[in-house]
Design a protein around this motif. Structure first.
Motif, PDB file in Angstrom:
ATOM      1  N   ARG A 187      31.298 -90.074  72.572  1.00 43.88           N
ATOM      2  CA  ARG A 187      29.890 -90.125  72.960  1.00 43.88           C
ATOM      3  C   ARG A 187      29.255 -91.449  72.535  1.00 43.88           C
ATOM      4  O   ARG A 187      28.500 -92.064  73.296  1.00 43.88           O
ATOM      5  N   LEU A 188      29.566 -91.900  71.327  1.00 47.91           N
ATOM      6  CA  LEU A 188      28.941 -93.106  70.796  1.00 47.91           C
ATOM      7  C   LEU A 188      29.449 -94.376  71.471  1.00 47.91           C
ATOM      8  O   LEU A 188      28.698 -95.330  71.668  1.00 47.91           O
ATOM      9  N   THR A 189      30.735 -94.406  71.812  1.00 51.31           N
ATOM     10  CA  THR A 189      31.273 -95.606  72.451  1.00 51.31           C
ATOM     11  C   THR A 189      30.944 -95.636  73.944  1.00 51.31           C
ATOM     12  O   THR A 189      30.686 -96.702  74.497  1.00 51.31           O
ATOM     13  N   ALA A 190      30.950 -94.494  74.587  1.00 50.27           N
ATOM     14  CA  ALA A 190      30.487 -94.345  75.977  1.00 50.27           C
ATOM     15  C   ALA A 190      30.994 -95.445  76.899  1.00 50.27           C
ATOM     16  O   ALA A 190      30.220 -96.103  77.579  1.00 50.27           O
ATOM     17  N   GLY A 191      32.296 -95.674  76.892  1.00 54.16           N
ATOM     18  CA  GLY A 191      32.889 -96.656  77.787  1.00 54.16           C
ATOM     19  C   GLY A 191      32.797 -98.093  77.308  1.00 54.16           C
ATOM     20  O   GLY A 191      33.298 -98.998  77.980  1.00 54.16           O
ATOM     21  N   ARG A 192      32.196 -98.327  76.149  1.00 54.72           N
ATOM     22  CA  ARG A 192      32.064 -99.691  75.630  1.00 54.72           C
ATOM     23  C   ARG A 192      33.282-100.107  74.803  1.00 54.72           C
ATOM     24  O   ARG A 192      33.445-101.272  74.459  1.00 54.72           O
ATOM     25  N   ALA A 193      34.123 -99.156  74.454  1.00 61.16           N
ATOM     26  CA  ALA A 193      35.331 -99.441  73.682  1.00 61.16           C
ATOM     27  C   ALA A 193      36.336 -98.338  73.960  1.00 61.16           C
ATOM     28  O   ALA A 193      35.977 -97.250  74.422  1.00 61.16           O
ATOM     29  N   VAL A 194      37.609 -98.631  73.687  1.00 60.80           N
ATOM     30  CA  VAL A 194      38.651 -97.617  73.840  1.00 60.80           C
ATOM     31  C   VAL A 194      38.997 -97.058  72.464  1.00 60.80           C
ATOM     32  O   VAL A 194      38.661 -97.634  71.429  1.00 60.80           O
ATOM     33  N   ILE A 195      39.678 -95.932  72.469  1.00 58.15           N
ATOM     34  CA  ILE A 195      39.984 -95.214  71.233  1.00 58.15           C
ATOM     35  C   ILE A 195      41.489 -95.040  71.112  1.00 58.15           C
ATOM     36  O   ILE A 195      42.164 -94.688  72.087  1.00 58.15           O
TER      37      ILE A 195
END
Length: 225
Positions: A187-195
Motif C-alpha cells: 500500500r505504501l509503495t503503490a507502484g513506486r518501488a518493487v518488493i
C-alpha cells in the motif's frame, strides 16, 4: 601482500532470522599493499547462517595468509592483470571460505580499476565476466525492513531518497503477520518501488507460503526453504 584489519559493529536493531538472532557484524577490511602503498580494498564479512564459512574458520584461514602471490596459486606478478584467473585460483586455494575469497578478489579488482584509471563498475563490466552487461554507475537503492511493523514515514522518506526496491524479511513469525506487513508495504509503495522477500529458510513449503502471500509487486524471493 594482503593485510587484514578486523572490525565489529553492533546492529541498530537485532536481525531475527529463522537461523538465529544477529546483534552485530564482524569481519575484516582487506588491504592489498604493494611497496608500502594500499592499492586495493576489499571486505570479508562471513556469516555461516547465510551459507559462508564461520567467522572462526575465516579467522583461521586469514592467519595462514601471508601475501597474494603465496596464497593464490598461479597468480604471479606477471598475471596480476588477468582477472579471469583470480576466481579459479582463489577457489583452489580457499575452497571452503567463500566470504574470504570474495574479500580478496574484491581487493584485486579494486587494484585493477585503479591501475586502469576506471571505476570498479567499469573494470568489472569491460574486463571481466560481466562484459556484455555494461557498467552501472548509479545502481538502484534498496531498503531492508526487519521489524514487526512497517513505519510509513520511514518508507516515504526512503522513496523520496531514491529507493526503488524494498527487501522484507519474512519467516520466523506467523504467516498471517507477514501477510499484514507485506500488504502494508504494498500500500505504501503503490507502484513506486518493487518488493523482494527474504524468507531466511523459514518456510517448510515455499509454494504454499507464496500462495497465501500473493505475488503482487514481488521482484523476487530469497532463501525459500
Amino acid at each position: 601482500m594482503f593485510e587484514f584489519a578486523p572490525f565489529a559493529f553492533p546492529l541498530r536493531s537485532p536481525l531475527i532470522t529463522a537461523r538465529g538472532r544477529l546483534t552485530e557484524r564482524r569481519g575484516w577490511l582487506v588491504r592489498l599493499v604493494e611497496q608500502g602503498i594500499v592499492v586495493g580494498l576489499g571486505e570479508v564479512t562471513p556469516l555461516s547462517s547465510a551459507g559462508t564459512e564461520s567467522w572462526a574458520r575465516a579467522a583461521e584461514a586469514i592467519s595462514r595468509l601471508e601475501d597474494a602471490e603465496g596464497v593464490v596459486v598461479g597468480l604471479g606478478e606477471e598475471e596480476v592483470d588477468a582477472p579471469w584467473t583470480w576466481a579459479q585460483a582463489l577457489e583452489a586455494a580457499l575452497p571452503e571460505c567463500s566470504a574470504l575469497r570474495f574479500g580478496l578478489e574484491a581487493a584485486l579488482w579494486n587494484r585493477l580499476a585503479r591501475v586502469r584509471g576506471t571505476s570498479m563498475a567499469e573494470a568489472l563490466a569491460f574486463l571481466g565476466p560481466l562484459g556484455e552487461l555494461g557498467s552501472v554507475e548509479e545502481p538502484p537503492v534498496s531498503g531492508c525492513l526487519v521489524g514487526t511493523s512497517i513505519v510509513s514515514d520511514w518508507v516515504e522518506q526512503q522513496l523520496n531518497s531514491g529507493t526503488t526496491l524494498f527487501k522484507l524479511k519474512v519467516g520466523g513469525r506467523l504467516l498471517d503477520e507477514d501477510r499484514r506487513r507485506l500488504d502494508e508495504l504494498r500500500r505504501l509503495t503503490a507502484g513506486r518501488a518493487v518488493i523482494r522477500l527474504d524468507a531466511n529458510g523459514a518456510w517448510s513449503s515455499g509454494q504454499e507460503a507464496l500462495e497465501r502471500l500473493g505475488a503482487l509487486g514481488l521482484d523476487g524471493v530469497g532463501s525459500l526453504e
